[in-house]
Write an enzyme that holds these catalytic residues in place. Structure first.
Site, PDB file in Angstrom:
ATOM      1  N   LYS A 178       0.278  -3.201  -8.623  1.00  0.00           N
ATOM      2  CA  LYS A 178       0.380  -4.662  -8.547  1.00  0.00           C
ATOM      3  C   LYS A 178      -0.597  -5.310  -9.529  1.00  0.00           C
ATOM      4  O   LYS A 178      -1.733  -4.874  -9.692  1.00  0.00           O
ATOM      5  CB  LYS A 178       0.092  -5.135  -7.119  1.00  0.00           C
ATOM      6  CG  LYS A 178       1.187  -4.747  -6.120  1.00  0.00           C
ATOM      7  CD  LYS A 178       0.860  -5.258  -4.732  1.00  0.00           C
ATOM      8  CE  LYS A 178       1.943  -4.869  -3.742  1.00  0.00           C
ATOM      9  NZ  LYS A 178       3.212  -5.572  -4.018  1.00  0.00           N
ATOM     10  N   GLU A 209       3.806  -7.784   7.316  1.00  0.00           N
ATOM     11  CA  GLU A 209       5.233  -7.722   6.999  1.00  0.00           C
ATOM     12  C   GLU A 209       6.044  -8.448   8.069  1.00  0.00           C
ATOM     13  O   GLU A 209       5.737  -8.342   9.264  1.00  0.00           O
ATOM     14  CB  GLU A 209       5.706  -6.280   6.912  1.00  0.00           C
ATOM     15  CG  GLU A 209       4.977  -5.440   5.877  1.00  0.00           C
ATOM     16  CD  GLU A 209       5.459  -4.005   5.868  1.00  0.00           C
ATOM     17  OE1 GLU A 209       6.490  -3.729   5.230  1.00  0.00           O
ATOM     18  OE2 GLU A 209       4.819  -3.160   6.516  1.00  0.00           O
ATOM     19  N   LYS A 235       4.080  -4.763  11.295  1.00  0.00           N
ATOM     20  CA  LYS A 235       5.463  -5.165  11.052  1.00  0.00           C
ATOM     21  C   LYS A 235       5.863  -6.270  12.027  1.00  0.00           C
ATOM     22  O   LYS A 235       5.259  -6.433  13.079  1.00  0.00           O
ATOM     23  CB  LYS A 235       6.397  -3.957  11.195  1.00  0.00           C
ATOM     24  CG  LYS A 235       6.231  -2.928  10.080  1.00  0.00           C
ATOM     25  CD  LYS A 235       7.299  -1.881  10.129  1.00  0.00           C
ATOM     26  CE  LYS A 235       7.232  -0.998   8.891  1.00  0.00           C
ATOM     27  NZ  LYS A 235       7.527  -1.733   7.647  1.00  0.00           N
ATOM     28  N   HIS A 256      -2.343   2.967   1.328  1.00  0.00           N
ATOM     29  CA  HIS A 256      -2.435   1.659   0.680  1.00  0.00           C
ATOM     30  C   HIS A 256      -3.730   0.926   0.983  1.00  0.00           C
ATOM     31  O   HIS A 256      -4.448   0.486   0.081  1.00  0.00           O
ATOM     32  CB  HIS A 256      -1.262   0.765   1.115  1.00  0.00           C
ATOM     33  CG  HIS A 256       0.083   1.338   0.804  1.00  0.00           C
ATOM     34  ND1 HIS A 256       0.352   2.036  -0.350  1.00  0.00           N
ATOM     35  CD2 HIS A 256       1.254   1.302   1.492  1.00  0.00           C
ATOM     36  CE1 HIS A 256       1.622   2.413  -0.364  1.00  0.00           C
ATOM     37  NE2 HIS A 256       2.182   1.982   0.743  1.00  0.00           N
ATOM     38  N   ASP A 264      21.275  21.561  -5.466  1.00  0.00           N
ATOM     39  CA  ASP A 264      20.809  21.834  -4.113  1.00  0.00           C
ATOM     40  C   ASP A 264      19.626  22.774  -4.250  1.00  0.00           C
ATOM     41  O   ASP A 264      19.742  23.843  -4.876  1.00  0.00           O
ATOM     42  CB  ASP A 264      21.915  22.475  -3.276  1.00  0.00           C
ATOM     43  CG  ASP A 264      21.534  22.618  -1.808  1.00  0.00           C
ATOM     44  OD1 ASP A 264      20.353  22.894  -1.527  1.00  0.00           O
ATOM     45  OD2 ASP A 264      22.416  22.473  -0.951  1.00  0.00           O
ATOM     46  N   HIS A 291       2.345   2.478  -4.912  1.00  0.00           N
ATOM     47  CA  HIS A 291       2.812   1.314  -5.667  1.00  0.00           C
ATOM     48  C   HIS A 291       1.879   0.116  -5.541  1.00  0.00           C
ATOM     49  O   HIS A 291       1.907  -0.773  -6.400  1.00  0.00           O
ATOM     50  CB  HIS A 291       4.236   0.928  -5.248  1.00  0.00           C
ATOM     51  CG  HIS A 291       4.347   0.357  -3.877  1.00  0.00           C
ATOM     52  ND1 HIS A 291       4.464   1.129  -2.754  1.00  0.00           N
ATOM     53  CD2 HIS A 291       4.368  -0.937  -3.442  1.00  0.00           C
ATOM     54  CE1 HIS A 291       4.553   0.356  -1.694  1.00  0.00           C
ATOM     55  NE2 HIS A 291       4.489  -0.902  -2.073  1.00  0.00           N
ATOM     56  N   LYS A 347       4.792   9.344  -1.275  1.00  0.00           N
ATOM     57  CA  LYS A 347       4.363   9.580   0.092  1.00  0.00           C
ATOM     58  C   LYS A 347       5.598   9.725   0.994  1.00  0.00           C
ATOM     59  O   LYS A 347       6.688   9.262   0.609  1.00  0.00           O
ATOM     60  CB  LYS A 347       3.462   8.450   0.581  1.00  0.00           C
ATOM     61  CG  LYS A 347       4.193   7.136   0.798  1.00  0.00           C
ATOM     62  CD  LYS A 347       3.367   6.173   1.594  1.00  0.00           C
ATOM     63  CE  LYS A 347       4.233   4.989   2.003  1.00  0.00           C
ATOM     64  NZ  LYS A 347       3.679   4.141   3.013  1.00  0.00           N
ATOM     65  N   ASP A 380       1.386   5.446   7.677  1.00  0.00           N
ATOM     66  CA  ASP A 380       2.276   4.855   6.686  1.00  0.00           C
ATOM     67  C   ASP A 380       1.556   3.886   5.760  1.00  0.00           C
ATOM     68  O   ASP A 380       1.912   3.778   4.584  1.00  0.00           O
ATOM     69  CB  ASP A 380       3.419   4.116   7.404  1.00  0.00           C
ATOM     70  CG  ASP A 380       4.479   3.620   6.447  1.00  0.00           C
ATOM     71  OD1 ASP A 380       4.995   4.439   5.652  1.00  0.00           O
ATOM     72  OD2 ASP A 380       4.802   2.418   6.488  1.00  0.00           O
TER      73      ASP A 380
END
Length: 495
Positions: free
Chosen positions: A188, A222, A344, A246, A95, A184, A154, A241
């Site tokens: 790729k 997405e 999304k 990205h 902790d 990430h 992030k 986000d």
């Protein structure tokens, strides 16, 4: 499975803070399994999961085994490899607010023949508010050495000021060259191949500029909604986000100048120049060149789905879709628009970069049948990584000339006929090797926030509800208007 010596990694202690969390289960532990399967992890490498769960090693090994079984393809599962991986695994109950919990970590890390020179990776798969206390505890324990690496996930802040606070906090303990800010998307295969395509082949570079390129489209679409990330997502939104990290990173790789060589700082220096060359967004630019949306109810892949408000459990003004028209104000790209969009609950899952070239300056085939379309290079990031070069060709046959668009396809799956590693696998190995080329430097992160912040401020000042778009669609109609105003259209066809 045998591995060439130069692919074997140095031994290390890989410590995952948040070792029982979603990221560890879905990405980190399966990624380490695949590297074990390839024979890259030396016998003395240890994987240490740290959490507040009160588990012993056996309990944690059961969690690791379950994560591997759930998130590794059945064809890749090997019981012997799983056993080898589990033999490396330990769990520590920690902790951040309890100093007495940390002595077990100190004892375990010091249990090395040469602890001062051992490679240690500290992976912060936890909420950003824990970055500072964890780094502080590591410093107090005396387990931060020159061979340590710190990996940060992030969100690296909510805005420029909070990002600086996070970077200042970890920077008091770790040197900048020890800090790996992971994105990430940069792991790729197709993203890395973009650099090779541009700089290891001569035919594209003379065309890679405003004289021949009409515009660039970068899309991350997405089909999923926010699911169990609703709480985090509503505080963030699509701009923070996805765009701030990205999409802007992808833009940098498309627009950057050729570095002297591909190295950790040469590549990141060129990416930083792109971010600094982005045209600043004034109030009128935000009003004209950005689109916000949020998904409503609809059908995705034949299934009825709920709205964002339904998923969240209340109404909200947070955007789940963003489209932005950006410009890179430098010699190479002056006047070339870069269109970015992400959303999304859209109709199709795909991530692509479309470099659309200008039409021929003169029509040389009068009386021909069929249509011509601008040449374009499509870089497919997901779900099927590869590239397509779209050309106009003559249809075979006698008589007149009939024209038809055709594509030259490069599919990594069919061309190389071998498993393509997941992005996290490659990036984790780069961390252990000490190669930060594919990770974001602090000045990159702050430059991206500086460009995004005026958009956030203007949206906040306007206090408008984002346009609702039907789940399963391509997003708000305003996104199509954004391009139509320039006489262009989004590339929606399946490449």
């Amino acid at each position: 499975m045998s591995t060439e010596p130069d692919l074997v990694l140095p031994a290390c202690d890989f410590v995952i803070f948040g070792g029982t969390g979603d990221l560890a289960r879905r990405k980190l532990l399966p990624g380490l399994y695949q590297r074990e399967r390839e024979g890259q992890l030396p016998a003395t490498t240890r994987i240490i999961g740290a959490s507040r769960q009160g588990l012993d090693d056996a309990d944690y090994r059961a969690i690791v085994a379950e994560a591997v079984e759930q998130h590794v393809a059945a064809d890749d599962l090997d019981p012997a490899v799983v056993r080898r991986l589990l033999d490396r695994v330990h769990h520590l109950t920690l902790d951040a607010d309890r100093p007495e919990d940390w002595h077990t970590l100190h004892a375990l890390l010091k249990d090395r023949s040469d602890p001062e020179h051992a490679i240690r990776v500290y992976y912060l798969a936890v909420a950003p508010q824990l970055f500072d206390p964890i780094c502080t505890r590591l410093d107090e324990l005396g387990v931060v050495t020159p061979t340590c690496r710190l990996v940060m996930e992030k969100p690296l802040g909510h805005d420029l000021e909070s990002s600086r606070r996070i970077n200042d906090a970890v920077g008091r303990v770790f040197e900048e060259q020890q800090i790996y800010r992971i994105d990430h998307y940069l792991g790729k295969e197709s993203v890395q191949n973009l650099l090779v395509t541009r700089f290891a082949n001569t035919f594209l570079e003379p065309l890679w500029n405003s004289r021949w390129v009409d515009h660039v489209q970068i899309t991350v679409s997405e089909t999923l909604g926010v699911a169990d990330r609703a709480g985090y997502y509503d505080r963030s939104g699509a701009l923070r986000d996805m765009v701030q990290n990205h999409l802007l990173q992808l833009l940098c790789l498309v627009a950057m100048e050729p570095p002297t060589y591909v190295g950790p700082d040469t590549v990141r220096d060129e990416k930083l120049k792109v971010l600094q060359a982005l045209k600043p967004m004034q109030r009128e630019d935000v009003d004209r060149d950005t689109v916000r949306g949020r998904y409503g109810r609809g059908h995705v892949e034949g299934e009825a789905v709920t709205s964002y408000a339904d998923d969240l459990g209340r109404d909200s003004t947070t955007e789940t879709f963003v489209a932005v028209r950006a410009e890179v104000q430098n010699w190479r790209w002056a006047g070339v628009p870069f269109y970015l969009r992400t959303g999304k609950r859209l109709g199709r899952r795909h991530s692509t970069i479309e470099v659309v070239f200008k039409e021929p300056p003169h029509a040389m085939f009068p009386g021909s049948q069929g249509t011509t379309v601008p040449n374009r290079l499509t870089i497919c990031l997901q779900p099927d990584e590869g590239m397509q070069l779209h050309l106009t060709a003559k249809v075979p046959g006698p008589g007149g000339i009939r024209l038809r668009p055709v594509s030259l396809d490069l599919s990594y799956a069919t061309t190389f006929r071998e498993r393509c590693p997941e992005p996290y696998e490659r990036l984790l190995m780069d961390v252990i090797r000490g190669n930060p080329t594919l990770f974001m430097r602090r000045d990159e992160v702050e430059a991206a926030w500086q460009w995004v912040e005026p958009i956030l401020r203007r949206w906040s000042d306007r206090d408008e509800v984002p346009t609702t778009y039907a789940a399963g669609s391509t997003g708000p109609v305003e996104a199509a208007i954004l391009l139509a105003r320039d006489g262009r259209a989004w590339q929606e066809s399946v490449a």
